[in-house]
Design a protein around this motif. Structure first.
Motif, short mmCIF file in Angstrom:
data_model
loop_
_atom_site.label_atom_id
_atom_site.label_comp_id
_atom_site.label_asym_id
_atom_site.label_seq_id
_atom_site.Cartn_x
_atom_site.Cartn_y
_atom_site.Cartn_z
N PRO A 177 0.81 -1.22 0.00
CA PRO A 177 0.00 0.00 0.00
C PRO A 177 0.85 1.28 0.00
O PRO A 177 1.84 1.38 0.72
N GLY A 178 0.44 2.22 -0.83
CA GLY A 178 1.09 3.53 -0.89
C GLY A 178 2.33 3.58 -1.75
O GLY A 178 2.92 4.65 -1.92
N LEU A 179 2.76 2.44 -2.31
CA LEU A 179 4.01 2.41 -3.07
C LEU A 179 3.99 3.41 -4.23
O LEU A 179 4.92 4.18 -4.41
N PHE A 180 2.93 3.39 -5.01
CA PHE A 180 2.89 4.26 -6.19
C PHE A 180 2.86 5.74 -5.80
O PHE A 180 3.40 6.57 -6.53
N TYR A 181 2.27 6.04 -4.67
CA TYR A 181 2.26 7.43 -4.20
C TYR A 181 3.68 7.92 -3.95
O TYR A 181 4.06 9.01 -4.41
N LEU A 182 4.48 7.12 -3.23
CA LEU A 182 5.86 7.52 -2.96
C LEU A 182 6.69 7.55 -4.24
O LEU A 182 7.49 8.47 -4.44
N LEU A 183 6.52 6.56 -5.09
CA LEU A 183 7.27 6.55 -6.35
C LEU A 183 6.92 7.77 -7.20
O LEU A 183 7.80 8.36 -7.85
N SER B 77 2.45 1.26 5.20
CA SER B 77 2.03 1.93 3.97
C SER B 77 3.00 3.07 3.66
O SER B 77 3.40 3.82 4.55
N TYR B 78 3.34 3.20 2.39
CA TYR B 78 4.31 4.21 1.98
C TYR B 78 3.76 5.63 1.98
O TYR B 78 4.53 6.58 1.80
N ASP B 79 2.47 5.80 2.16
CA ASP B 79 1.92 7.16 2.14
C ASP B 79 1.63 7.71 3.53
O ASP B 79 0.98 8.75 3.67
N GLU B 80 2.09 7.02 4.57
CA GLU B 80 1.92 7.55 5.92
C GLU B 80 2.73 8.83 6.09
O GLU B 80 3.90 8.89 5.70
N GLN B 81 2.13 9.85 6.69
CA GLN B 81 2.78 11.15 6.78
C GLN B 81 4.06 11.09 7.62
O GLN B 81 5.05 11.77 7.30
N SER B 82 4.07 10.27 8.67
CA SER B 82 5.28 10.17 9.49
C SER B 82 6.45 9.63 8.68
O SER B 82 7.60 10.06 8.86
N LEU B 83 6.17 8.70 7.76
CA LEU B 83 7.23 8.17 6.90
C LEU B 83 7.70 9.24 5.92
O LEU B 83 8.92 9.42 5.72
N LEU B 84 6.79 9.96 5.30
CA LEU B 84 7.17 11.00 4.35
C LEU B 84 8.00 12.08 5.03
O LEU B 84 8.97 12.59 4.45
#
Length: 227
Positions: free
Chosen positions: A92-98, A208-215
């Motif tokens: 989940p969220g991979l394409f958002y980060l890419l 998930s790659y789109d979590e704000q803490s990760l970003l």
């Protein structure tokens, strides 16, 4: 997404780009059943996840020659690829980060212990080959993960700096490799829990790659001033 010169993102493939561990588990059980072996999920995580095939063959098939052991593992990979054709799903969220990285011009590489045929299957199955400036295959180097060499090679190919880069990993061996190479490391919780990933060196974990803490973590790392 602003980044300093020398910043880059590095992704493991299995369990990190796509949640393929259940497919690998099925393939291992099909191929190793004639050898009297059965792997439940805890044993898979403990003895198989993230390890290079040469190491798995040496530990689990000591009665075979190195060539025979690798032939068994090659068969397992062929079974995996057959099963995975319909079972490749992005984390989940991979394409958002890419998309964020691509829009910013931030270089990306894949670093894996998987055979090249497996890496190709997953990357092409997700339709993301054009996103990667390099694909590093541990088995094609003198040392695979958990040795730092695969990530050091990725840094070299992208002309990137470890202190400005982030790695994404889901296994203990992968995290050991990226941490030893000096990269900040994000643990992806497809198989292991937060406590397990942090115990082997992950700086932060996510599902998930789109979590704000990760970003926020990525933004802080790639903008860090070089020493």
């Amino acid at each position: 997404m602003q980044f300093a010169p020398g910043a880059a993102l590095f992704f493991d493939i299995d369990g990190t780009l796509a949640d393929t561990d259940p497919v690998h588990l099925e393939a291992f059980n099909r191929v190793f059943e004639p050898f009297g072996e059965f792997f439940d999920r805890p044993r898979f995580i403990r003895e198989l996840q993230g390890f290079a095939n040469v190491d798995i063959a040496r530990r689990l098939l000591p009665q075979l020659s190195p060539q025979e052991g690798l032939a068994v593992l090659d068969h397992k990979e062929a079974v995996f690829r057959e099963l995975a054709h319909t079972e490749i799903h992005a984390v989940p969220g991979l394409f958002y980060l890419l998309d964020l990285a691509e829009a910013a011009g931030l270089p990306i590489a894949a670093v894996t212990n998987a055979p090249r045929a497996n890496a190709d299957l997953i990357i092409d199955g997700l339709g993301i080959r054009q996103r990667f400036a390099a694909i590093v295959i541990g088995a094609e180097l003198p040392h695979g993960k958990p040795h730092p060499l695969p990530y050091l090679e990725g840094l070299r190919l992208l002309n990137a700096k470890a202190e400005l880069s982030v790695a994404f990993e889901d296994s203990r061996t992968g995290i050991a490799s990226s941490v030893a190479a000096g990269l900040a490391t994000v643990g992806i919780r497809t198989s292991l829990e937060d406590v397990d990933l942090r115990a082997v060196g992950a700086d932060i974990t996510t599902a998930s790659y789109d979590e704000q803490s990760l970003l926020d973590f990525i933004a802080a790392r790639i903008a860090m001033a070089t020493v």
